[in-house]
Scaffold this motif. Structure first.
Motif, PDB file in Angstrom:
ATOM      1  N   PRO A 200     -14.286  37.862 -23.351  1.00  0.00           N
ATOM      2  CA  PRO A 200     -14.557  38.666 -24.541  1.00  0.00           C
ATOM      3  C   PRO A 200     -15.875  38.255 -25.197  1.00  0.00           C
ATOM      4  O   PRO A 200     -16.308  37.107 -25.087  1.00  0.00           O
ATOM      5  CB  PRO A 200     -13.376  38.335 -25.469  1.00  0.00           C
ATOM      6  CG  PRO A 200     -12.292  37.845 -24.557  1.00  0.00           C
ATOM      7  CD  PRO A 200     -13.004  37.143 -23.435  1.00  0.00           C
ATOM      8  N   GLY A 201     -16.503  39.216 -25.883  1.00  0.00           N
ATOM      9  CA  GLY A 201     -17.721  38.901 -26.626  1.00  0.00           C
ATOM     10  C   GLY A 201     -17.449  37.863 -27.692  1.00  0.00           C
ATOM     11  O   GLY A 201     -16.418  37.903 -28.371  1.00  0.00           O
TER      12      GLY A 201
ATOM     13  N   GLY B  21      -7.911  38.134 -32.178  1.00  0.00           N
ATOM     14  CA  GLY B  21      -9.239  37.528 -32.128  1.00  0.00           C
ATOM     15  C   GLY B  21      -9.181  36.048 -31.781  1.00  0.00           C
ATOM     16  O   GLY B  21     -10.028  35.541 -31.039  1.00  0.00           O
ATOM     17  N   GLU B  22      -8.182  35.349 -32.317  1.00  0.00           N
ATOM     18  CA  GLU B  22      -8.015  33.928 -31.990  1.00  0.00           C
ATOM     19  C   GLU B  22      -7.710  33.745 -30.502  1.00  0.00           C
ATOM     20  O   GLU B  22      -8.210  32.818 -29.860  1.00  0.00           O
ATOM     21  CB  GLU B  22      -6.888  33.338 -32.845  1.00  0.00           C
ATOM     22  CG  GLU B  22      -7.229  33.257 -34.331  1.00  0.00           C
ATOM     23  CD  GLU B  22      -6.029  32.887 -35.178  1.00  0.00           C
ATOM     24  OE1 GLU B  22      -4.926  32.669 -34.599  1.00  0.00           O
ATOM     25  OE2 GLU B  22      -6.169  32.836 -36.413  1.00  0.00           O
ATOM     26  N   TYR B  23      -6.878  34.652 -29.983  1.00  0.00           N
ATOM     27  CA  TYR B  23      -6.568  34.603 -28.550  1.00  0.00           C
ATOM     28  C   TYR B  23      -7.832  34.815 -27.718  1.00  0.00           C
ATOM     29  O   TYR B  23      -8.062  34.126 -26.714  1.00  0.00           O
ATOM     30  CB  TYR B  23      -5.528  35.677 -28.208  1.00  0.00           C
ATOM     31  CG  TYR B  23      -5.409  35.939 -26.724  1.00  0.00           C
ATOM     32  CD1 TYR B  23      -4.671  35.094 -25.905  1.00  0.00           C
ATOM     33  CD2 TYR B  23      -6.047  37.030 -26.140  1.00  0.00           C
ATOM     34  CE1 TYR B  23      -4.568  35.330 -24.543  1.00  0.00           C
ATOM     35  CE2 TYR B  23      -5.944  37.276 -24.778  1.00  0.00           C
ATOM     36  CZ  TYR B  23      -5.212  36.421 -23.992  1.00  0.00           C
ATOM     37  OH  TYR B  23      -5.121  36.650 -22.644  1.00  0.00           O
ATOM     38  N   MET B  24      -8.674  35.762 -28.128  1.00  0.00           N
ATOM     39  CA  MET B  24      -9.894  36.050 -27.381  1.00  0.00           C
ATOM     40  C   MET B  24     -10.845  34.856 -27.377  1.00  0.00           C
ATOM     41  O   MET B  24     -11.488  34.558 -26.363  1.00  0.00           O
ATOM     42  CB  MET B  24     -10.563  37.297 -27.969  1.00  0.00           C
ATOM     43  CG  MET B  24      -9.772  38.576 -27.679  1.00  0.00           C
ATOM     44  SD  MET B  24     -10.176  39.958 -28.770  1.00  0.00           S
ATOM     45  CE  MET B  24     -11.884  40.253 -28.341  1.00  0.00           C
ATOM     46  N   ILE B  25     -10.914  34.140 -28.491  1.00  0.00           N
ATOM     47  CA  ILE B  25     -11.733  32.921 -28.541  1.00  0.00           C
ATOM     48  C   ILE B  25     -11.156  31.873 -27.600  1.00  0.00           C
ATOM     49  O   ILE B  25     -11.896  31.166 -26.885  1.00  0.00           O
ATOM     50  CB  ILE B  25     -11.812  32.387 -29.980  1.00  0.00           C
ATOM     51  CG1 ILE B  25     -12.650  33.338 -30.848  1.00  0.00           C
ATOM     52  CG2 ILE B  25     -12.408  30.980 -30.013  1.00  0.00           C
ATOM     53  CD1 ILE B  25     -12.651  32.989 -32.316  1.00  0.00           C
ATOM     54  N   ASP B  26      -9.834  31.772 -27.558  1.00  0.00           N
ATOM     55  CA  ASP B  26      -9.165  30.834 -26.664  1.00  0.00           C
ATOM     56  C   ASP B  26      -9.487  31.160 -25.205  1.00  0.00           C
ATOM     57  O   ASP B  26      -9.728  30.277 -24.382  1.00  0.00           O
ATOM     58  CB  ASP B  26      -7.662  30.890 -26.908  1.00  0.00           C
ATOM     59  CG  ASP B  26      -6.934  29.646 -26.416  1.00  0.00           C
ATOM     60  OD1 ASP B  26      -7.608  28.630 -26.180  1.00  0.00           O
ATOM     61  OD2 ASP B  26      -5.699  29.693 -26.272  1.00  0.00           O
ATOM     62  N   VAL B  27      -9.494  32.463 -24.873  1.00  0.00           N
ATOM     63  CA  VAL B  27      -9.841  32.909 -23.528  1.00  0.00           C
ATOM     64  C   VAL B  27     -11.239  32.420 -23.146  1.00  0.00           C
ATOM     65  O   VAL B  27     -11.459  31.870 -22.055  1.00  0.00           O
ATOM     66  CB  VAL B  27      -9.785  34.449 -23.433  1.00  0.00           C
ATOM     67  CG1 VAL B  27     -10.445  34.940 -22.140  1.00  0.00           C
ATOM     68  CG2 VAL B  27      -8.343  34.943 -23.481  1.00  0.00           C
TER      69      VAL B  27
END
Length: 298
Positions: free
Chosen positions: A59-60, A69-75
């Motif tokens: 993710p960007g 959004g927190e999950y995407m940062i974790d990814v």
């Protein structure tokens, strides 16, 4: 034989997914001009006589505004940790904002090769315009290889592959040479439906949309029956997604069906329903139902 993992990083909409699709020669990751298009880590495989590169599209990088959004940062953080090489994809605009500076700050602490990929170089009228852009990114993150490309047109992508392989460690093939992705077809199909929602539906609504595949079955007469549900956050959004007389939903379904048929190589009978799940992006249970949970990150 060289092999390894390459993570693509960058701000939203710089062309990471377009670049990955271009290199592997097939549409696996969805693309749009809206932020948060990529939510999960998407893994694809490029193989040639030199070896094998496993690309991890992420993710960007941006601030989290909800649990999704927190999950995407974790990814993204998991993908950085798993990488042998990092591709930092930027635009050939010459402007370096706070987002790029934040990424550069994070990458300074990563003990891995970083290649700065200046995408959309074809928008420049004169190649000389690249020189100050290269200089700016060289000052921001000194010592990195910098490769200008156009992911959309494919310009200089061969040179980028040469640079990536120069950093690859020796190792085994992780996948068969014919493998393009380890993503299930159902997951790719769900993303293709979400891509059409991102493309056709007004600005804010697509960010609150998720897609589930309820049925993906092969018929004896050579047709896939695909039932899908688009989940949105508000009743008013549901009406917009469906459209007057079902016109918007039909538009989304028609475009998605064409992509899924190209993906499967077979005829597809696609049916889509729309349901409301208020504030699902902040619900741990709903995020889990849609596959957005950290333990699913490979």
């Amino acid at each position: 034989m060289k092999s390894g993992y390459v993570t693509l990083l960058g701000r939203p909409n710089v062309g990471k997914s377009t670049l990955m699709n271009r290199i592997i020669g097939q549409k696996v990751a969805i693309t749009s001009d809206k932020p948060q298009t990529t939510r999960n880590r998407i893994q694809t495989v490029y193989t040639d006589e030199r070896g094998q590169i496993v690309f991890l599209d992420t993710p960007g990088m941006q601030k989290a505004r909800n649990r999704l959004g927190e999950y995407m940062i974790d990814v993204t953080n998991h993908s950085i940790a798993d990488a042998d090489v990092i591709l930092w994809v930027v635009e050939a605009s010459g402007f370096i904002g706070g987002g790029d500076r934040s990424i550069a700050s994070q990458l300074r602490n990563v003990n891995k090769p970083v290649v700065i990929v200046i995408n959309k170089a074809d928008i420049l009228q004169d190649k000389k315009e690249l020189l100050p852009i290269i200089a700016k990114f060289n000052d921001l993150l000194p010592g990195c290889e910098i490769v200008p490309i156009s992911a959309e047109k494919g310009s200089n992508c061969d040179e980028l592959l040469n640079v990536i392989f120069s950093f690859m460690p020796e190792g085994p093939m992780y996948f068969d040479e014919d493998t393009v992705t380890d993503q299930p077809v159902k997951q790719i199909a769900a993303e293709m439906i979400r891509e059409k929602a991102l493309r056709f539906i007004s600005e804010e609504i697509p960010h609150g949309v998720a897609v589930m595949i309820d049925r993906f079955e092969w018929r004896d007469d050579g047709i896939y029956d695909v039932d899908a549900t688009i989940v949105c956050e508000k009743e008013s959004h549901k009406g917009i997604i469906i459209g007057k007389g079902g016109s918007m939903l039909k538009r989304v379904a028609t475009a998605a069906r064409i992509d899924i048929e190209e993906l499967t190589g077979e005829k597809v009978n696609l049916k889509i329903w729309v349901k409301v799940r208020e504030n699902w992006r902040d619900s741990n249970i709903q995020l889990k139902n849609f596959g957005y949970e950290s333990r699913n990150i490979i």
